[in-house]
Write a protein that holds these residues in place. Structure first.
Motif, PDB file in Angstrom:
ATOM      1  N   SER A  60     -23.325 -27.597  22.723  1.00 52.13           N
ATOM      2  CA  SER A  60     -23.695 -27.779  21.319  1.00 52.13           C
ATOM      3  C   SER A  60     -25.180 -28.049  21.128  1.00 52.13           C
ATOM      4  CB  SER A  60     -22.877 -28.926  20.701  1.00 52.13           C
ATOM      5  OG  SER A  60     -21.486 -28.628  20.777  1.00 52.13           O
ATOM      6  N   ASP A  61     -25.883 -28.316  22.222  1.00 55.87           N
ATOM      7  CA  ASP A  61     -27.328 -28.563  22.157  1.00 55.87           C
ATOM      8  C   ASP A  61     -28.058 -27.316  22.647  1.00 55.87           C
ATOM      9  OD1 ASP A  61     -30.054 -29.465  23.086  1.00 55.87           O
ATOM     10  OD2 ASP A  61     -29.288 -31.385  22.334  1.00 55.87           O
ATOM     11  N   GLY A  93      -8.770 -22.328  34.057  1.00 54.82           N
ATOM     12  CA  GLY A  93      -8.886 -21.412  32.931  1.00 54.82           C
ATOM     13  C   GLY A  93     -10.316 -20.928  32.836  1.00 54.82           C
ATOM     14  N   ALA A  94     -10.495 -19.662  32.483  1.00 49.68           N
ATOM     15  CA  ALA A  94     -11.846 -19.097  32.400  1.00 49.68           C
ATOM     16  C   ALA A  94     -11.920 -18.064  31.286  1.00 49.68           C
ATOM     17  CB  ALA A  94     -12.233 -18.467  33.736  1.00 49.68           C
ATOM     18  N   VAL A  95     -13.133 -17.903  30.745  1.00 50.79           N
ATOM     19  CA  VAL A  95     -13.369 -16.928  29.671  1.00 50.79           C
ATOM     20  C   VAL A  95     -14.734 -16.268  29.871  1.00 50.79           C
ATOM     21  CG1 VAL A  95     -11.889 -17.956  27.895  1.00 50.79           C
ATOM     22  CG2 VAL A  95     -14.230 -18.834  28.228  1.00 50.79           C
ATOM     23  N   SER A  96     -14.839 -15.016  29.440  1.00 49.20           N
ATOM     24  CA  SER A  96     -16.115 -14.289  29.473  1.00 49.20           C
ATOM     25  C   SER A  96     -16.252 -13.442  28.221  1.00 49.20           C
ATOM     26  CB  SER A  96     -16.183 -13.367  30.697  1.00 49.20           C
ATOM     27  OG  SER A  96     -16.515 -14.072  31.849  1.00 49.20           O
ATOM     28  N   GLY A  97     -17.497 -13.042  27.940  1.00 51.36           N
ATOM     29  CA  GLY A  97     -17.758 -12.110  26.851  1.00 51.36           C
ATOM     30  C   GLY A  97     -17.520 -12.670  25.470  1.00 51.36           C
ATOM     31  N   LEU A  98     -17.686 -13.993  25.311  1.00 48.68           N
ATOM     32  CA  LEU A  98     -17.467 -14.614  24.002  1.00 48.68           C
ATOM     33  C   LEU A  98     -18.713 -14.458  23.136  1.00 48.68           C
ATOM     34  CD1 LEU A  98     -15.713 -17.955  25.004  1.00 48.68           C
ATOM     35  CD2 LEU A  98     -14.674 -15.732  24.512  1.00 48.68           C
ATOM     36  N   THR A  99     -18.499 -14.114  21.873  1.00 44.60           N
ATOM     37  CA  THR A  99     -19.620 -13.896  20.956  1.00 44.60           C
ATOM     38  C   THR A  99     -19.606 -14.823  19.746  1.00 44.60           C
ATOM     39  OG1 THR A  99     -18.357 -12.160  19.839  1.00 44.60           O
ATOM     40  CG2 THR A  99     -19.852 -11.454  21.589  1.00 44.60           C
ATOM     41  N   THR A 100     -18.457 -15.391  19.412  1.00 44.28           N
ATOM     42  CA  THR A 100     -18.366 -16.224  18.209  1.00 44.28           C
ATOM     43  C   THR A 100     -17.623 -17.547  18.428  1.00 44.28           C
ATOM     44  OG1 THR A 100     -16.358 -15.081  17.484  1.00 44.28           O
ATOM     45  CG2 THR A 100     -18.454 -14.213  16.669  1.00 44.28           C
ATOM     46  N   VAL A 101     -17.197 -17.840  19.645  1.00 45.50           N
ATOM     47  CA  VAL A 101     -16.486 -19.091  19.930  1.00 45.50           C
ATOM     48  C   VAL A 101     -17.512 -20.203  20.134  1.00 45.50           C
ATOM     49  CG1 VAL A 101     -14.961 -20.298  21.535  1.00 45.50           C
ATOM     50  CG2 VAL A 101     -14.496 -17.916  20.919  1.00 45.50           C
ATOM     51  N   LYS A 102     -17.452 -21.232  19.298  1.00 43.29           N
ATOM     52  CA  LYS A 102     -18.486 -22.263  19.300  1.00 43.29           C
ATOM     53  C   LYS A 102     -18.566 -23.001  20.637  1.00 43.29           C
ATOM     54  CE  LYS A 102     -20.379 -26.027  16.521  1.00 43.29           C
ATOM     55  NZ  LYS A 102     -20.155 -26.941  15.386  1.00 43.29           N
ATOM     56  N   ASN A 103     -17.414 -23.305  21.226  1.00 40.12           N
ATOM     57  CA  ASN A 103     -17.397 -24.041  22.497  1.00 40.12           C
ATOM     58  C   ASN A 103     -16.552 -23.314  23.536  1.00 40.12           C
ATOM     59  OD1 ASN A 103     -17.645 -26.680  20.385  1.00 40.12           O
ATOM     60  ND2 ASN A 103     -18.957 -26.686  22.191  1.00 40.12           N
ATOM     61  N   PRO A 104     -17.188 -22.452  24.327  1.00 38.99           N
ATOM     62  CA  PRO A 104     -16.458 -21.660  25.325  1.00 38.99           C
ATOM     63  C   PRO A 104     -15.620 -22.487  26.294  1.00 38.99           C
ATOM     64  CG  PRO A 104     -18.648 -20.745  25.022  1.00 38.99           C
ATOM     65  CD  PRO A 104     -18.603 -22.026  24.233  1.00 38.99           C
ATOM     66  N   VAL A 105     -16.113 -23.679  26.693  1.00 35.26           N
ATOM     67  CA  VAL A 105     -15.367 -24.472  27.670  1.00 35.26           C
ATOM     68  C   VAL A 105     -14.005 -24.885  27.126  1.00 35.26           C
ATOM     69  CG1 VAL A 105     -16.303 -26.759  27.039  1.00 35.26           C
ATOM     70  CG2 VAL A 105     -15.563 -26.305  29.387  1.00 35.26           C
ATOM     71  N   SER A 106     -13.932 -25.128  25.808  1.00 35.89           N
ATOM     72  CA  SER A 106     -12.651 -25.539  25.222  1.00 35.89           C
ATOM     73  C   SER A 106     -11.671 -24.368  25.139  1.00 35.89           C
ATOM     74  CB  SER A 106     -12.873 -26.159  23.847  1.00 35.89           C
ATOM     75  OG  SER A 106     -13.519 -27.410  23.986  1.00 35.89           O
ATOM     76  N   LEU A 107     -12.201 -23.147  24.983  1.00 36.31           N
ATOM     77  CA  LEU A 107     -11.310 -21.987  25.041  1.00 36.31           C
ATOM     78  C   LEU A 107     -10.808 -21.789  26.467  1.00 36.31           C
ATOM     79  CD1 LEU A 107      -9.997 -19.776  23.349  1.00 36.31           C
ATOM     80  CD2 LEU A 107     -11.886 -18.264  24.015  1.00 36.31           C
ATOM     81  N   VAL A 134      -9.429 -22.073  17.329  1.00 40.08           N
ATOM     82  CA  VAL A 134     -10.655 -22.784  17.720  1.00 40.08           C
ATOM     83  C   VAL A 134     -11.773 -22.464  16.737  1.00 40.08           C
ATOM     84  CG1 VAL A 134      -9.997 -22.723  20.156  1.00 40.08           C
ATOM     85  CG2 VAL A 134     -11.531 -20.976  19.262  1.00 40.08           C
ATOM     86  N   GLU A 135     -12.794 -23.320  16.730  1.00 43.16           N
ATOM     87  CA  GLU A 135     -13.893 -23.128  15.786  1.00 43.16           C
ATOM     88  C   GLU A 135     -14.710 -21.893  16.162  1.00 43.16           C
ATOM     89  OE1 GLU A 135     -17.541 -25.609  13.641  1.00 43.16           O
ATOM     90  OE2 GLU A 135     -16.356 -26.573  15.234  1.00 43.16           O
ATOM     91  N   MET A 136     -14.902 -21.015  15.169  1.00 41.10           N
ATOM     92  CA  MET A 136     -15.675 -19.791  15.358  1.00 41.10           C
ATOM     93  C   MET A 136     -16.901 -19.844  14.446  1.00 41.10           C
ATOM     94  SD  MET A 136     -13.355 -18.066  17.295  1.00 41.10           S
ATOM     95  CE  MET A 136     -13.130 -16.308  17.117  1.00 41.10           C
ATOM     96  N   VAL A 137     -18.003 -19.292  14.925  1.00 38.33           N
ATOM     97  CA  VAL A 137     -19.230 -19.218  14.130  1.00 38.33           C
ATOM     98  C   VAL A 137     -19.822 -17.822  14.293  1.00 38.33           C
ATOM     99  CG1 VAL A 137     -19.803 -21.674  14.191  1.00 38.33           C
ATOM    100  CG2 VAL A 137     -20.525 -20.196  16.062  1.00 38.33           C
ATOM    101  N   GLU A 138     -20.743 -17.461  13.422  1.00 38.69           N
ATOM    102  CA  GLU A 138     -21.402 -16.161  13.550  1.00 38.69           C
ATOM    103  C   GLU A 138     -22.273 -16.144  14.808  1.00 38.69           C
ATOM    104  OE1 GLU A 138     -20.954 -13.445  11.573  1.00 38.69           O
ATOM    105  OE2 GLU A 138     -19.380 -14.672  10.663  1.00 38.69           O
ATOM    106  N   ASN A 139     -22.453 -14.945  15.372  1.00 36.85           N
ATOM    107  CA  ASN A 139     -23.255 -14.808  16.581  1.00 36.85           C
ATOM    108  C   ASN A 139     -24.652 -15.397  16.407  1.00 36.85           C
ATOM    109  OD1 ASN A 139     -24.766 -12.710  18.808  1.00 36.85           O
ATOM    110  ND2 ASN A 139     -22.756 -13.498  19.354  1.00 36.85           N
TER     111      ASN A 139
END
Length: 326
Positions: A60-61, A93-107, A134-139
Motif C-alpha cells: 500500500s506504500d 497460494g500464488a498469483v501473477s499478472g494482476l492489474t487492478t487488485v489492490k493487494n495481491p498478497v491477499s488474493l 477483493v478491493e479493486m482499483v484502476e491500473n
C-alpha cells in the motif's frame, strides 16, 4: 532459543549512491511495518496472518516495488504478482499478472484458502478476485510519476533497468512525493535487482510462514513471471523455516533459492544462518540476490551477495535491527 521472530525486506541490490533521504524513508517504512508485525505477534496472531498483514502494508506504500509503486511493463502498465505459504501443512497460494487488485498478497491468500488450486494468473486470477470481492482499483492507482519517467528512460536505452531513483544535480526531493527529474544509474541486470517486498514469521507456537510481493522488472516484457510467486524459488515455508527472496528473479528461479534453505537445514543439518550463508554462496552461480529467513526455534537470519538489502528483523527476546548495507 524460542518464541516469535519476524523479518521484512524491501529488495536487494541497492544503489550505493541512493540519497540519504530515500534511505531514511525506507528505514522508517521498514520500522513501521516491523512494529506492526511485532504488535500482532504479541497479540498471538498466527504467523500466516502476520505475513499477510505486513506485506499488505508494504504493497500500500509506493516506496518499494509492489502494489502501489510497482515497476511498469513495456506497455506502461503494472503486472503484479505475489505468493504466501503456511509452513503448517505447506499450504500455499500464488498469483501473477494482476492489474487492478489492490493487494495481491491477499488474493494469493484467498487462492490458498478458498480455491482448490495453488496458483492463478492473469485473466483467471482477475476473475477469481472479482468472485471473492477483493478491493479493486484502476491500473492508474499503481502508477507513480517516478516510474513513468524511468520507463521512458528505459525505453530510450532499450533496456530492462531497475528501480533506483537518483536525483539530478540540484534536486533533493527525490522519493518524497514531489515530482522531480530523475536519472537511472544504468547498471546492468546482472548487478542490481528490483525492490521486491517480503516478510517471514515464526509465531510463539513455532509456526512458520512467508509472503512475497512484487511489480517485477521495469520495462519487462508483458507476461514475464519472476521468482516472487513461485513456491520454492522466491517464497517457501515448512515446519523448519520460512524464507522470502529478492533480487535477480531468473537466478533465484534457477537455484530454487528459498527451498534450498530448508533443504540444507533438513538434509545437511545446518542451522538457519549457516543455511542462508551456504545457499547465497553456493547456489546463486552468477546471480545477485538476497533473502530473509526465520526458523521454528525463533531464530532470524538474512544474507545477500549484492550491494545492500532493505531489511528489518526482530525477535521475542528484544533483538531488533533495521538496515540497508552489509
Amino acid at each position: 532459543m524460542g518464541g516469535w521472530a519476524i523479518a521484512v525486506h524491501g529488495g536487494a541490490g541497492v544503489d550505493p549512491n541512493l540519497p540519504t533521504d530515500r534511505q531514511e524513508q525506507a528505514k522508517q517504512l521498514l520500522t513501521r511495518v516491523l512494529n506492526l508485525g511485532i504488535a500482532a505477534l504479541c497479540s498471538s496472531v498466527s504467523a500466516v496472518d502476520v505475513v499477510e498483514l505486513v506485506v499488505r502494508e508494504l504493497e500500500s506504500d509506493p516506496l518499494f516495488n509492489s502494489g502501489r509503486g510497482s515497476a511498469l511493463t513495456e506497455n506502461g502498465t503494472v503486472e503484479m504478482e505475489a505468493s504466501i505459504m503456511d509452513g503448517v501443512g505447506r499450504r500455499c497460494g500464488a498469483v501473477s499478472g494482476l492489474t487492478t487488485v489492490k493487494n495481491p498478497v491477499s488474493l494469493a491468500r484467498l487462492v490458498m484458502d478458498k480455491s482448490p488450486h495453488s496458483y492463478l494468473a492473469f485473466s483467471g486470477a482477475q476473475k477469481f478476485a472479482k468472485e471473492m470481492g477483493v478491493e479493486m482499483v484502476e491500473n492508474e492507482y499503481f502508477v507513480t510519476q517516478d516510474n513513468v519517467e524511468m520507463l521512458k528512460i528505459a525505453k530510450e536505452a532499450d533496456s530492462i533497468v531497475f528501480d533506483y531513483r537518483i536525483p539530478r544535480a540540484g534536486y533533493e526531493t527525490c522519493g518524497t512525493g514531489v515530482q522531480s527529474p530523475i536519472q537511472m544509474n544504468g547498471l546492468p541486470i546482472s548487478i542490481y535487482a528490483p525492490e521486491t517486498v517480503g516478510c517471514v514469521v515464526v509465531d510463539s507456537q513455532g509456526r512458520c510462514a512467508a509472503a512475497t510481493s512484487t511489480g517485477g522488472l521495469l520495462n519487462k516484457r508483458a507476461g514475464r513471471i519472476g521468482d516472487s510467486p513461485l513456491i520454492g524459488a522466491g517464497t517457501y515455508a515448512c515446519e523448519l523455516c520460512a524464507v522470502s527472496c529478492t533480487g535477480e528473479g531468473e537466478a533465484i528461479i534457477r537455484s530454487t533459492l528459498a527451498r534450498e534453505v530448508g533443504a540444507v537445514m533438513e538434509y545437511k543439518g545446518l542451522g538457519l544462518q549457516d543455511a542462508v550463508n551456504f545457499v547465497i554462496k553456493e547456489r546463486l552461480d552468477e546471480g545477485k540476490a538476497g533473502l530473509i529467513a526465520v526458523s521454528k526455534t525463533g531464530e532470524v537470519a538474512y544474507g545477500f551477495n549484492c550491494v545492500g538489502m532493505f531489511r528489518g528483523c526482530a525477535t521475542q527476546n528484544g533483538f531488533m535491527e533495521v538496515g540497508i548495507w552489509d
